[in-house]
Design a protein around this motif. Structure first.
Motif, short mmCIF file in Angstrom:
data_model
loop_
_atom_site.label_atom_id
_atom_site.label_comp_id
_atom_site.label_asym_id
_atom_site.label_seq_id
_atom_site.Cartn_x
_atom_site.Cartn_y
_atom_site.Cartn_z
N MET A 51 -44.19 36.97 -109.92
CA MET A 51 -44.05 35.51 -109.78
C MET A 51 -42.60 35.11 -110.06
SD MET A 51 -46.05 32.77 -109.30
CE MET A 51 -47.68 32.87 -110.02
N LEU A 52 -42.01 34.35 -109.17
CA LEU A 52 -40.61 33.98 -109.31
C LEU A 52 -40.49 32.60 -109.95
CD1 LEU A 52 -39.42 34.90 -105.69
CD2 LEU A 52 -39.57 36.39 -107.67
N ILE A 53 -39.35 32.38 -110.62
CA ILE A 53 -38.99 31.02 -111.04
C ILE A 53 -37.83 30.60 -110.15
CG2 ILE A 53 -37.99 29.64 -112.90
CD1 ILE A 53 -39.59 31.46 -114.82
N ILE A 54 -38.02 29.50 -109.45
CA ILE A 54 -37.05 29.07 -108.44
C ILE A 54 -36.45 27.73 -108.86
CG2 ILE A 54 -36.78 28.43 -106.01
CD1 ILE A 54 -39.20 30.28 -105.43
N GLU A 55 -35.14 27.64 -108.73
CA GLU A 55 -34.48 26.39 -109.10
C GLU A 55 -34.30 25.51 -107.88
OE1 GLU A 55 -31.06 26.83 -111.55
OE2 GLU A 55 -30.70 24.67 -111.66
N CYS A 56 -35.14 24.47 -107.79
CA CYS A 56 -35.00 23.50 -106.71
C CYS A 56 -33.72 22.71 -106.96
CB CYS A 56 -36.22 22.58 -106.69
SG CYS A 56 -36.04 21.15 -105.61
N PRO A 57 -32.86 22.54 -105.94
CA PRO A 57 -31.60 21.82 -106.17
C PRO A 57 -31.81 20.38 -106.64
CG PRO A 57 -31.58 22.93 -104.06
CD PRO A 57 -32.97 23.04 -104.57
N TRP A 58 -33.00 19.83 -106.41
CA TRP A 58 -33.26 18.45 -106.83
C TRP A 58 -34.08 18.36 -108.12
CZ3 TRP A 58 -33.23 19.78 -101.62
CH2 TRP A 58 -32.24 19.14 -100.87
N CYS A 59 -35.04 19.29 -108.32
CA CYS A 59 -36.00 19.15 -109.42
C CYS A 59 -35.75 20.12 -110.57
CB CYS A 59 -37.42 19.38 -108.91
SG CYS A 59 -37.80 18.41 -107.46
N GLY A 60 -34.90 21.13 -110.38
CA GLY A 60 -34.69 22.13 -111.43
C GLY A 60 -35.65 23.29 -111.30
#
Lengths: 414, 93
Positions: free
Chosen positions: B1-10
């Motif tokens: 499972m990845l943790i992804i940093e959305c450019p808008w939401c973190g």
């Protein structure tokens, strides 16, 4: 090669199994071969075997970067079936099924092919319509296909929970479907090919192609350059990497696909049960483990691992359908990299490079096709012209638009 | 499972996102001039690299906006995420 038989078994039992002959040699690569097959999985070894047996080409090498059958041949859920919707697929997979039916005898190697029957469950009205359409199409292609009511499903799988969150409304059965021992398929083909003079070269990774005037001349490997008049690439999980070495792209993306097995239990499930709409399929191996096929991750990856969320999404429906399995411990879980085309059908084709052939893109379901794939690929390489069964699976279909859309046809579960 | 940093939401859990394959594929300027081969290449053929991959994701169960990710397809390590239209970042593999 000494043949395997009941007598050889008794003879070797008496000598405490110390005198079994090696199943295949480990030769040094020669300078040049008529045909080099890249990839020592089931499909590659089958190709080499049929080249030697049926096409009279024995100056052949199979090059494998790891050990035989260590890729997707050893990672699949061993299911064999031929119930595909489209005529082109039906011809290809049924060709394979007919070879499966005589394979152990042909190879003098028990591949433990067991035609125990294979059910596709329908859980909603759409599923019922889909299996209705597919079941009848399969029947029209002279492949066995039978509709079952929920009660008939219960007769075959008495402990199934028909009225759960995913109610079972019916099923389509292929009685000739079943399982085979995946390792034995690789070993059986390797032994039989070796016996006919094929060199099997393990721990030898291809690092590039020698191409002159747009014609392949050989392969560069970690054990030196090996010349070849023709090269066939059969590398599940890495075909885009090899295509890049040869200077072209493929209409393929690679994803991890997972499977898991439980601790071994006494015989309880004597058929294969698949369900496309909840993406759970399950069978019991001869060792007693339940073999569960899970889904693939939804993003490109070569990690051979896969996400935990995928396992949860598979195991949840499995224990809804079969509450009796809810207390079982899972022994192993693994991932393999599947090369998926947009139409979910394989590519068996010539390439932009002369004398370089690719057999790839089998996606999540190549194991069942192993004998047929190797057979038509061998004939195509030998003749320099694609076998009639392989012709529709040319890479040109992505330019002409003549796709064989098994993705839309079978929804999932290939 | 990845943790992804959305450019808008973190940073968010991967289950909020969906992947949509290779990024930076420009739509042909004049589609009517394309041959069948060029159309096929644009629609179906992909790099599918083993290693650094620039790809598109959508924050489907969040802000529902598209963005790009630079990720290693061997380790699944995410080097960078960036907004659509941004120049693709140079990363050290």
């Amino acid at each position: 090669m000494k043949r395997y038989s009941i007598f050889s078994l008794i003879r070797n039992a008496v000598s405490y199994h110390q005198n079994w002959q090696r199943a295949w040699r480990s030769p040094h690569p020669r300078k040049e071969y008529d045909v080099v097959i890249v990839g020592g999985g089931g499909h590659g070894l089958a190709t080499a075997y049929y080249l030697a047996k049926e096409c009279g080409i024995t100056n052949v090498a199979v090059i494998e970067k790891g050990w035989l059958g260590g890729g997707n041949t050893g990672r699949n859920t061993t299911i064999v079936r031929s119930n595909y919707l489209w005529d082109e697929s039906a011809r290809l997979y049924e060709h394979a099924m007919k070879l499966w039916e005589g394979l152990s005898r042909d190879l003098n190697y028990n591949v433990m092919f067991s035609q125990r029957g294979l059910l596709h469950l329908a859980h909603n009205v759409h599923d019922l319509q889909e299996i209705g359409r597919r079941g009848n199409a399969i029947y029209l292609n002279d492949i066995d296909s039978e509709f079952l009511s929920p009660e008939q499903v219960r007769e075959r799988v008495p402990f199934i929970n028909l009225n759960c969150r995913y109610p079972v409304l019916g099923a389509v059965l292929q009685g000739r479907g079943g399982t085979a021992r995946h390792d034995a398929v690789a070993w059986g083909y390797a032994r039989a090919a070796d016996d006919r003079g094929v060199d099997i070269i393990q721990n030898c990774e291809v690092t590039g192609f020698r191409i002159e005037h747009n014609t392949v001349q050989g392969v560069e490997t970690t054990r030196g350059t090996i010349g070849a008049k023709k090269v066939g690439c059969v590398v599940a999980g890495h075909c885009s990497v090899l295509a890049e070495m040869a200077g072209f792209r493929l209409p393929i993306e690679s994803f991890p696909l997972q499977a898991l097995v439980s601790e071994p239990i006494k015989p309880i499930l004597d058929c294969v049960v698949m369900s496309g709409s909840i993406h759970a399929y399950i069978s019991q191996s001869d060792k007693g483990e339940l073999v569960i096929g899970a889904g693939s991750d939804a993003y490109n990856s070569y990690s051979q691992r896969g996400g935990f969320d995928v396992i949860e999404e598979t195991v949840g429906p499995v224990i809804e359908l079969y509450p009796i399995f809810s207390r079982l411990k899972m022994l192993r879980q693994w991932g393999g990299i599947v090369d998926v085309t947009v139409d979910r059908s394989p590519i068996v084709s010539k390439t932009p490079v002369q004398n370089l052939y690719f057999n790839c893109g089998w996606g999540t379901g190549g194991f069942k096709a192993t004998p047929g794939s190797g057979h038509v690929f061998a004939h195509s390489i030998a003749r320099g012209e694609m076998h009639p069964i392989a012709q529709p699976f040319s890479i040109n279909r992505f330019h002409s638009g003549a796709l064989i859309d098994e993705g839309a046809a079978a929804a999932v579960a290939h | 499972m990845l943790i992804i940093e959305c450019p808008w939401c973190g940073k968010r859990d991967q289950s909020e996102f969906t992947a949509h394959g290779e990024a930076h594929i420009a739509r042909p300027g004049d589609p009517y001039k394309l041959s069948d081969e060029e159309w096929g290449d644009y629609v179906f053929f992909r790099k599918n690299p083993k290693g650094l991959h620039y790809e598109r994701w959508v924050h489907s169960h969040g802000c529902r906006r598209w963005f790009n990710v630079a990720r290693c397809t061997i380790t699944d390590h995410i080097y960078a995420t960036y907004k659509p239209g941004d120049v693709r970042p140079e990363v050290e593999e």
